[in-house]
Motif scaffolding. Structure first.
Motif, PDB file in Angstrom:
ATOM      1  N   LYS A 119       0.844  -1.194   0.000  1.00 14.55           N
ATOM      2  CA  LYS A 119       0.000   0.000   0.000  1.00 14.55           C
ATOM      3  C   LYS A 119       0.880   1.246   0.000  1.00 14.55           C
ATOM      4  O   LYS A 119       0.623   2.204  -0.712  1.00 14.55           O
ATOM      5  CB  LYS A 119      -0.919  -0.013   1.216  1.00 14.55           C
ATOM      6  N   GLY A 120       1.947   1.218   0.807  1.00 14.34           N
ATOM      7  CA  GLY A 120       2.883   2.342   0.844  1.00 14.34           C
ATOM      8  C   GLY A 120       3.556   2.551  -0.501  1.00 14.34           C
ATOM      9  O   GLY A 120       3.678   3.674  -0.979  1.00 14.34           O
ATOM     10  N   LYS A 121       3.964   1.453  -1.124  1.00 14.51           N
ATOM     11  CA  LYS A 121       4.602   1.541  -2.436  1.00 14.51           C
ATOM     12  C   LYS A 121       3.641   2.126  -3.471  1.00 14.51           C
ATOM     13  O   LYS A 121       4.009   3.018  -4.242  1.00 14.51           O
ATOM     14  CB  LYS A 121       5.071   0.156  -2.885  1.00 14.51           C
ATOM     15  N   ARG A 122       2.394   1.635  -3.464  1.00 16.58           N
ATOM     16  CA  ARG A 122       1.402   2.162  -4.408  1.00 16.58           C
ATOM     17  C   ARG A 122       1.167   3.655  -4.175  1.00 16.58           C
ATOM     18  O   ARG A 122       1.061   4.438  -5.124  1.00 16.58           O
ATOM     19  CB  ARG A 122       0.080   1.401  -4.288  1.00 16.58           C
ATOM     20  N   GLY A 123       1.098   4.053  -2.911  1.00 18.57           N
ATOM     21  CA  GLY A 123       0.915   5.468  -2.586  1.00 18.57           C
ATOM     22  C   GLY A 123       2.076   6.312  -3.065  1.00 18.57           C
ATOM     23  O   GLY A 123       1.883   7.398  -3.624  1.00 18.57           O
ATOM     24  N   GLU A 124       3.290   5.823  -2.870  1.00 28.05           N
ATOM     25  CA  GLU A 124       4.481   6.553  -3.309  1.00 28.05           C
ATOM     26  C   GLU A 124       4.513   6.690  -4.821  1.00 28.05           C
ATOM     27  O   GLU A 124       4.799   7.762  -5.355  1.00 28.05           O
ATOM     28  CB  GLU A 124       5.743   5.858  -2.794  1.00 28.05           C
ATOM     29  N   LEU A 125       4.210   5.598  -5.527  1.00 22.90           N
ATOM     30  CA  LEU A 125       4.202   5.649  -6.993  1.00 22.90           C
ATOM     31  C   LEU A 125       3.118   6.580  -7.518  1.00 22.90           C
ATOM     32  O   LEU A 125       3.329   7.317  -8.483  1.00 22.90           O
ATOM     33  CB  LEU A 125       4.038   4.241  -7.573  1.00 22.90           C
ATOM     34  N   GLY A 172      18.216   5.003   7.311  1.00 19.56           N
ATOM     35  CA  GLY A 172      17.697   5.879   8.357  1.00 19.56           C
ATOM     36  C   GLY A 172      17.600   7.327   7.916  1.00 19.56           C
ATOM     37  O   GLY A 172      18.555   7.887   7.394  1.00 19.56           O
ATOM     38  N   GLY A 173      16.453   7.918   8.088  1.00 21.96           N
ATOM     39  CA  GLY A 173      16.260   9.324   7.773  1.00 21.96           C
ATOM     40  C   GLY A 173      16.046   9.641   6.311  1.00 21.96           C
ATOM     41  O   GLY A 173      15.924  10.797   5.942  1.00 21.96           O
ATOM     42  N   GLN A 174      15.999   8.644   5.456  1.00 21.57           N
ATOM     43  CA  GLN A 174      15.814   8.897   4.037  1.00 21.57           C
ATOM     44  C   GLN A 174      14.337   9.147   3.739  1.00 21.57           C
ATOM     45  O   GLN A 174      13.469   8.483   4.272  1.00 21.57           O
ATOM     46  CB  GLN A 174      16.308   7.702   3.227  1.00 21.57           C
ATOM     47  N   ALA A 175      14.086  10.125   2.875  1.00 22.75           N
ATOM     48  CA  ALA A 175      12.712  10.466   2.500  1.00 22.75           C
ATOM     49  C   ALA A 175      12.101   9.363   1.648  1.00 22.75           C
ATOM     50  O   ALA A 175      12.816   8.580   1.020  1.00 22.75           O
ATOM     51  CB  ALA A 175      12.699  11.788   1.734  1.00 22.75           C
ATOM     52  N   ASP A 176      10.775   9.316   1.618  1.00 23.05           N
ATOM     53  CA  ASP A 176      10.080   8.341   0.765  1.00 23.05           C
ATOM     54  C   ASP A 176      10.220   8.709  -0.707  1.00 23.05           C
ATOM     55  O   ASP A 176      10.332   7.843  -1.562  1.00 23.05           O
ATOM     56  CB  ASP A 176       8.589   8.285   1.119  1.00 23.05           C
ATOM     57  N   LEU A 177      10.174  10.021  -1.000  1.00 24.36           N
ATOM     58  CA  LEU A 177      10.309  10.505  -2.370  1.00 24.36           C
ATOM     59  C   LEU A 177      11.475  11.472  -2.435  1.00 24.36           C
ATOM     60  O   LEU A 177      11.689  12.263  -1.516  1.00 24.36           O
ATOM     61  CB  LEU A 177       9.048  11.243  -2.831  1.00 24.36           C
ATOM     62  N   GLU A 225       7.703  12.717   2.993  1.00 25.24           N
ATOM     63  CA  GLU A 225       7.210  11.459   3.543  1.00 25.24           C
ATOM     64  C   GLU A 225       5.821  11.259   2.968  1.00 25.24           C
ATOM     65  O   GLU A 225       4.979  12.145   3.060  1.00 25.24           O
ATOM     66  CB  GLU A 225       7.134  11.511   5.072  1.00 25.24           C
ATOM     67  N   CYS A 226       5.583  10.127   2.381  1.00 27.48           N
ATOM     68  CA  CYS A 226       4.286   9.825   1.781  1.00 27.48           C
ATOM     69  C   CYS A 226       3.538   8.895   2.721  1.00 27.48           C
ATOM     70  O   CYS A 226       4.013   7.814   3.030  1.00 27.48           O
ATOM     71  CB  CYS A 226       4.511   9.145   0.426  1.00 27.48           C
ATOM     72  N   LYS A 227       2.393   9.325   3.179  1.00 31.04           N
ATOM     73  CA  LYS A 227       1.575   8.514   4.079  1.00 31.04           C
ATOM     74  C   LYS A 227       0.218   8.285   3.439  1.00 31.04           C
ATOM     75  O   LYS A 227      -0.525   9.219   3.198  1.00 31.04           O
ATOM     76  CB  LYS A 227       1.382   9.208   5.439  1.00 31.04           C
ATOM     77  N   ARG A 228      -0.074   7.048   3.161  1.00 31.15           N
ATOM     78  CA  ARG A 228      -1.381   6.706   2.593  1.00 31.15           C
ATOM     79  C   ARG A 228      -2.067   5.791   3.599  1.00 31.15           C
ATOM     80  O   ARG A 228      -1.659   4.657   3.789  1.00 31.15           O
ATOM     81  CB  ARG A 228      -1.208   6.006   1.248  1.00 31.15           C
TER      82      ARG A 228
END
Length: 163
Positions: free
Chosen positions: A44-50, A77-82, A91-94
Motif C-alpha cells: 500500500k505504501g509503495k502504491r501510494g508513493e508511486l 535511516g532518515g531517508q525520505a520516501d520521495l 514522507e508519503c503517508k497513505r
C-alpha cells in the motif's frame, strides 16, 4: 440433599475458523499452524508513493521525482520516501484509518471557500507544530499566492492580494 446446577458452555468454531484450521494444516509439533498473510502495508505504501510520484511529475515536471527505495531496495535511516528536490524531505503517508477528520476539515474548507479561494486547513495538535494541508491539485496556486504575499509589503491587518 443440596441441589447443584452445573452450566456447561460449548464454543462452536465459526466457519472461518474451521476453514483456517483445515487449510493451514499442522506444524511439526502437531499444533495447528496459521498461515501468515503478508501485510499489505508495504504494498500500500509503495502504491501510494508511486501514485504521488506520478502526480508530482504532472504538476511539477522539472525534478526527477522518484521513490527513494526503488534504487536501493530499502530505506536508510532518515531517508525520505520521495526524492527529486534537494531541499524537500517528502514522507508519503497513505492511510485508511486516522485521517477521516482531516478530510472532513478539508471538505468544510472547500464547501465554505469562495470560487477564487484556495481551501487550506491549518492543523495543530497539542505540543506539536502547525501543519498546512492543501489539496495537491491546488499546490501550485497556493505556492504562487504565498510567494505573492511574501514579495509584497503588505500592511499588518490587510487581507493580502485580494485588495
Amino acid at each position: 440433599m443440596i441441589g447443584l446446577t452445573i452450566k456447561v458452555a460449548v464454543v462452536v468454531p465459526s466457519v472461518a475458523m474451521i476453514r483456517t484450521s483445515v487449510t493451514s494444516g499442522m506444524n511439526r509439533t502437531g499444533m495447528k499452524k496459521r498461515r501468515k498473510t503478508m501485510t499489505n502495508s508495504r504494498m500500500k505504501g509503495k502504491r501510494g508513493e508511486l501514485e504521488l510520484v506520478k502526480k508530482l511529475k504532472s504538476l511539477i515536471p522539472g525534478p526527477n521525482w522518484r521513490r527513494s527505495q526503488q534504487y536501493n531496495g530499502y530505506a536508510e535511516g532518515g531517508q525520505a520516501d520521495l526524492v527529486g528536490v534537494e531541499n524537500l524531505h517528502i514522507e508519503c503517508k497513505r492511510v485508511e484509518a486516522g485521517s477521516k477528520t482531516v478530510y472532513k476539515w478539508m471538505s468544510q474548507a472547500e464547501r465554505d471557500a469562495e470560487p477564487h479561494q484556495i481551501p487550506v486547513v491549518m492543523h495543530k495538535a497539542n505540543l506539536e507544530p502547525w501543519l498546512v494541508i492543501v489539496p495537491l491539485d491546488r499546490l501550485e496556486e497556493f505556492v504562487a499566492e504565498v510567494d505573492t504575499l511574501l514579495s509584497k509589503d503588505i500592511p499588518e491587518g490587510s487581507t493580502g492580494s485580494s485588495e
